[in-house]
Design a protein around this motif. Structure first.
Motif, PDB file in Angstrom:
ATOM      1  N   VAL A 239       1.614 -60.460 -16.004  1.00 43.90           N
ATOM      2  CA  VAL A 239       1.980 -61.875 -16.023  1.00 43.90           C
ATOM      3  C   VAL A 239       3.492 -61.981 -16.145  1.00 43.90           C
ATOM      4  CG1 VAL A 239      -0.207 -62.624 -17.016  1.00 43.90           C
ATOM      5  CG2 VAL A 239       1.672 -62.041 -18.529  1.00 43.90           C
TER       6      VAL A 239
ATOM      7  N   SER B 212      -8.477 -67.200 -21.919  1.00 45.38           N
ATOM      8  CA  SER B 212      -8.701 -67.239 -20.473  1.00 45.38           C
ATOM      9  C   SER B 212      -9.670 -66.154 -20.038  1.00 45.38           C
ATOM     10  CB  SER B 212      -7.366 -67.068 -19.725  1.00 45.38           C
ATOM     11  OG  SER B 212      -6.469 -68.095 -20.050  1.00 45.38           O
TER      12      SER B 212
ATOM     13  N   GLU C 191      -4.154 -65.869 -23.530  1.00 47.99           N
ATOM     14  CA  GLU C 191      -4.634 -64.919 -22.528  1.00 47.99           C
ATOM     15  C   GLU C 191      -6.051 -64.479 -22.863  1.00 47.99           C
ATOM     16  OE1 GLU C 191      -4.670 -62.158 -19.279  1.00 47.99           O
ATOM     17  OE2 GLU C 191      -3.499 -63.950 -19.738  1.00 47.99           O
TER      18      GLU C 191
ATOM     19  N   MET D 209      -0.717 -57.560 -19.854  1.00 47.02           N
ATOM     20  CA  MET D 209      -1.591 -58.065 -20.907  1.00 47.02           C
ATOM     21  C   MET D 209      -2.943 -57.370 -20.814  1.00 47.02           C
ATOM     22  SD  MET D 209       0.289 -60.360 -22.447  1.00 47.02           S
ATOM     23  CE  MET D 209      -0.896 -61.246 -23.431  1.00 47.02           C
TER      24      MET D 209
END
Length: 1019
Positions: A741, A753, A750, A726
């Protein structure tokens, strides 16, 4: 013949020559130009051969091999061929006769190639083993495999197998004893006596503790009663107040398993026996409750939902022949009457007139189908099987469920008397109603004032309050009890009702900020998030904002435009591919040409050097020309050609293979992120790359499949597993984050985060970052999460799965009437607003990750009530986003351009990473270690281009050319035709050779412009 030692090494997974050398390892055993230079310094041919063999052997074995008789002939011939020797096997035999020379050469090679002796690296290995064993028990074989992988990665000489086995036993015992001591200190003398009684095992019979392990089978009320009794017995042992939350669950499970076997009875140390028993009891406390709740779930689902549903469906199917003919008859008669009373239109004049009908003619028309009694009977037959107009599709199933009332009557006291359950605010009403049921069920009659009528949703209201033949206000207690049980079960499955102390049925919101902290800091946290305390204020602002967008779009829709597809989705045209502008072609001609190492050195110089990269202990590297070493490592790993291809022993210590291998150990996730941060900050200082004052980020993932077990890859250690690399890019094409991941993660979550760690969320309600990414599943929930966390979620047309529009009130928009038939449930938002704010604040605080938040909001892949409320919030902002995509070409172009950065970046990565046929054809062992340096190289190219494109644009403007900022911002920062990626690499920065290629008509002005950006960080 294989020796005993070699057999043990092979069985233990030690690198060994016994099974031959795999085809994939032969490239590592090739002598580099630097290796050959070292070999030629030896005088005798047989010494040269032996020294060359000793250079390549550690690359495979991880240690020296001074017994030349154990070197495979094919390896000796492979090395001899590179040295041009005619009879290498005879030469190696002669070399092996000089033992002192062989051992001296081994020590010299270890020193020059950067190998660390095991004595020096042992402490680091033991610290790593303690870290592995702290969180989970690791079996001997698995731990040995971890140790081997780590030692080879750190270039530490492998010791004898017996040494590793000694360390395995020592540290496994030490870690286990540490956990045992922590558990043993928590039991009292009285509890120890209880444990001793539980562990007593009569001859030929299991211990009492083992007996408690047995699960209850069956999905009946007696089965549930036995399961609850088992849970009570375990809780009554007196260990409920012993807190073991700081002990990893995997350690508890391992010790608990031991306590359930006869082995624990033979353990001499009382602490081990008692600690294992305590672990077993604490595990049983949770599992017993889980087992009981699983039985309850299956009992309610089977007896009160699935079975009545099957009964209702069978009854309807059985009655079909009776009401099918009646339905056809009634339908034909009604259609005939409707046709007879329809307005009549004169085809010549267009005049509309009422039909000439009367009672007699209507009766006559009906009697052409059947006489009136037959029609009335057919209609009554239909009403017998069809639900009422104010009912729902569940009424037949719920009616049949009332036949299970005797089971319900036994079940309710079983649940209420034990006081097992807790509830969050959405579940308190159902739990209170359940607690009150025993009192109502004992009464013969009840009135509507005695029950909670708020629980009567859909057909339950008719079944509970509308029973034919009863006086107004009376209640069908059986129907009400079944309604309460169904509502209780729904809330239990959504975890609005939960069971403290269980595992699978626990409160998922327990990870949120503690309620006391939330109540105390609520206002300050909401102020930081820019969110109002009450839902009415938020919805009023959202309603006004959505109305403005709806009104604007509605006023600009051309008459007759096809705005909505037949299934009610907004029709969005795909953005056209951008054309290459004249400005872009001019920039291509003027960009300075450079070698890839020069680009990297230029950027390292621009951001202040290679200081982020440190030794394993965090100390700075004590090397001169560290920039050159770091650049070489970035090229070697980023291009996937290896360090040997970029190393050089010709007069430059910074590029020796030994130096590069040591520096490569400084490329760890935290140091790579620190270097990335410096590049991003340098890019932020370039005005050209700012996106209309709003910073954007996009996320995409490259997916790999692990084709075979990779014992040293912790993210996918076994089997065929999907993993995803990612990457989060900002609007300058710079990578903010990149990580591997497991599985196929949500790109949007994602991004949330990563951005939460890189930037603060919005201030004063102004979005600080726009996110372009695919939501994956639960699209509407993701819209709500990201928006409330302070980010403008702006996926492209292709990244949005559902293009339907939603309205928040009853306002009508003439051109959008067909597109706005769905209403947002604002009542649900208001009901769960406090819970939503609590969740968002917990994400902002870091107590809950976005992925964990999604688990709180869903159950078995479907949104729970709180998730549905957040999805309703998300539909507000998704509708606004869809309307802006439809109405604003500039808005759509900006988002599409940000999304295309990933495509351009993958194209550039494929050009850079040329050691294999493109960077992503399939998973290659060790690829996860190369992707970090590759990300740095890609960032360096993007930053290099941004710096020089800015200089070129400013130079053109100084020469009188009008270049709007909007046009300049569309220039591609990932172009690479001016950068040479292939051939031999030279790590020297020719600063004077890197310059704009077009002659400057005004030297003084051109020099000033070219130096305009250097004050921001260049040296």
């Amino acid at each position: 013949m294989e020796s005993t030692e070699e057999e043990h090494e092979r069985l233990a997974g030690y690198p060994t020559f016994v099974d031959g050398i795999p085809e994939s390892d032969w490239p590592r055993l090739h002598l580099s130009e630097g290796d050959l230079q070292r070999v030629r310094k030896k005088r005798e041919p047989h010494t040269q051969l032996g020294y060359a063999v000793q250079i390549v052997v550690p690359r495979f074995l991880g240690r020296a091999q001074t017994d030349m008789s154990r070197i495979p002939n094919d390896l000796v011939e492979h090395v001899g061929e590179q040295l041009g020797m005619a009879d290498p096997l005879a030469a190696i035999q002669r070399y092996g006769e000089h033992g002192d020379t062989v051992r001296a050469h081994a020590r010299e090679i270890e020193r020059e190639d950067g190998w660390t002796s095991f004595t020096e690296g042992r402490r680091r290995l033991e610290e790593q083993m303690e870290h592995w064993l702290e969180s989970a028990p690791v079996g001997p074989k698995a731990l040995r495999a971890k140790m081997l992988g780590w030692l080879l990665e750190q270039r530490i000489i492998l010791p004898a197998l017996s040494t590793l086995d000694t360390l395995v036993g020592k540290h496994r015992n030490s870690a286990e004893n540490h956990v045992i001591a922590k558990l043993y200190r928590r039991v009292t003398p009285a509890q120890i006596r209880v444990i001793d009684q539980l562990l007593e095992a009569p001859e030929g019979r299991p211990s009492q503790l083992s007996s408690l392990r047995g699960r209850i089978v069956g999905d009946t009320v007696p089965s549930l009663e036995r399961a609850l009794k088992r849970a009570e017995d375990i809780a009554g042992l007196g260990f409920a107040d012993v807190d073991v939350s700081d002990i990893p669950q995997s350690w508890l499970a391992a010790l608990a398993e031991r306590a359930m076997t006869a082995r624990v009875l033979r353990v001499r140390g009382h602490s081990t026996k008692h600690a294992a028993a305590l672990a077993a009891i604490k595990r049983l406390e949770k599992s017993a409750l889980d087992d009981a709740l699983d039985i309850l779930d299956r009992l309610i689902t089977g007896r009160f939902i699935n079975k009545p549903k099957r009964w209702a469906e069978k009854e309807l199917l059985r009655a079909y022949p009776e009401f099918a003919a009646s339905g056809a008859l009634v339908a034909e008669a009604i259609l005939a009457v409707l046709k007879s009373v329809a307005e009549q239109v004169d085809t010549e004049t267009g005049e509309i007139s009422d039909p000439h009908t009367d009672t007699a003619s209507t009766r006559a028309l009906l009697e052409t189908y059947a006489d009136r009694p037959a029609l009335a009977e057919a209609a009554k037959r239909l009403l017998t099987y069809m639900p009422a107009r104010d009912s729902d599709a569940d009424e037949a199933r719920r009616t049949k469920a009332l036949e299970q009332y005797p089971v319900l009557r036994k079940l309710v006291p079983l649940l209420v008397n034990r006081r097992l359950f807790g509830a969050n605010p959405p579940g308190r009403r159902a739990l209170t109603a359940l607690s009150d049921l025993p009192r109502l069920m004992e009464a013969e009659h009840a009135r509507d004032g005695d029950i909670d009528t708020e629980l009567l949703k859909g057909s339950w209201r008719r079944l509970v309050l509308g029973t034919p033949g009863t006086e107004p206000g009376s209640v069908n207690l059986q129907a009400y009890a079944m309604c309460v049980m169904e509502t209780f079960h729904q809330r239990l499955c959504e975890r609005d009702i939960y069971v403290p102390g269980s595992s699978r049925w626990a409160n998922p919101k327990a990870a949120l900020l503690p309620r006391e902290t939330w109540a105390r800091e609520r206002l300050s946290r909401l102020a930081g998030l820019g969110l109002p305390e009450d839902a009415a204020t938020y919805l009023a602002a959202a309603r006004e904002e959505l109305h403005v967008v709806f009104d604007r779009v509605d006023s600009r829709v051309p008459d007759g435009a096809q705005l909505v597809s037949p299934d009610g989705r907004l029709v969005l045209a795909k953005a056209a591919a951008p054309r290459t502008s004249e400005l872009s072609r001019k920039v291509d001609e003027m960009l300075p040409t450079a070698e890839l190492p020069e680009v990297i050195l230029y950027i390292l110089n621009h951001i202040g050097g290679a200081a982020p990269f440190t030794t394993a202990t965090g100390e700075p590297f004590a090397y001169t020309e560290l920039d050159s070493s770091v650049a070489a490592v970035m090229v070697g790993h980023g291009c996937n050609v290896g360090l040997a291809a970029v190393a050089s022993d010709q007069g430059k210590d910074a590029l020796t293979l030994a130096r590069l291998e040591r520096v490569s150990h400084g490329f760890r996730p935290e140091t790579i992120e620190a270097c990335n941060k410096l590049m991003v900050e340098a890019g932020n200082r370039i005005p050209l790359t700012r996106h209309n004052g709003q910073q954007m980020a996009s996320v995409d993932g490259v997916r790999f499949t692990i084709p075979s077990p990779q014992p040293h890859l912790s993210i996918a250690p076994q089997g065929s597993t999907d993993i995803t690399w990612m990457t989060v890019l900002n609007e300058q094409a710079m990578q903010l984050s990149g990580r591997m991941v497991s599985g196929r993660a949500s790109a949007a979550l994602e991004a949330l985060s990563v951005l939460a760690a890189h930037r603060p969320p919005r201030r004063s309600g102004i979005p600080y970052a726009a996110i372009v990414a695919e939501a994956g599943t639960h699209e509407d929930i993701v819209f709500g999460l990201l928006t409330l966390c302070g980010y403008a979620y702006q996926p492209t047309t292709d990244q949005i799965a559902d293009h339907r529009l939603w309205r928040i009130d009853s306002t009508t928009y003439p051109h959008l009437r067909d597109a706005t038939r769905r209403s947002i449930n604002v009542d649900l938002i208001s009901e769960y607003w406090d819970d939503i704010l609590h969740l968002i604040a917990s994400i902002h605080h870091g107590a809950v990750s976005p992925d964990d938040a999604l688990r709180i909001l869903t159950h078995h892949g479907k949104p729970n009530q709180m998730g549905a409320a957040l999805a309703a919030v998300g539909r507000i902002w998704k509708t606004r986003h869809l309307l802006n995509l439809y109405d604003s070409p500039d808005y759509r172009r900006g988002i599409e351009a940000q999304s295309r950065l990933h495509q351009a970046r993958h194209k550039l990565a494929k050009r850079i990473c040329h050691g294999i046929d493109g960077p992503y054809p399939e998973y290659q062992p060790g690829m996860e270690n190369n992707l970090g340096p590759l990300g740095l190289v890609l960032n360096a190219v993007a930053l290099f281009n941004a710096i020089w494109i800015h200089k070129i644009v400013e130079k053109m403007r100084a020469q009188g050319r009008d270049i709007p900022d909007s046009e300049a911002r569309q220039l591609d920062l990932l172009r690479f035709d001016h950068i040479n990626m292939r051939g031999r690499f030279h790590f020297e920065l020719r600063a004077e050779a890197i310059a704009i290629r077009e002659p400057d008509p005004d030297p003084a002005l051109g020099e000033a412009v070219a130096d305009g950006l250097d004050g921001h960080g260049g040296r």
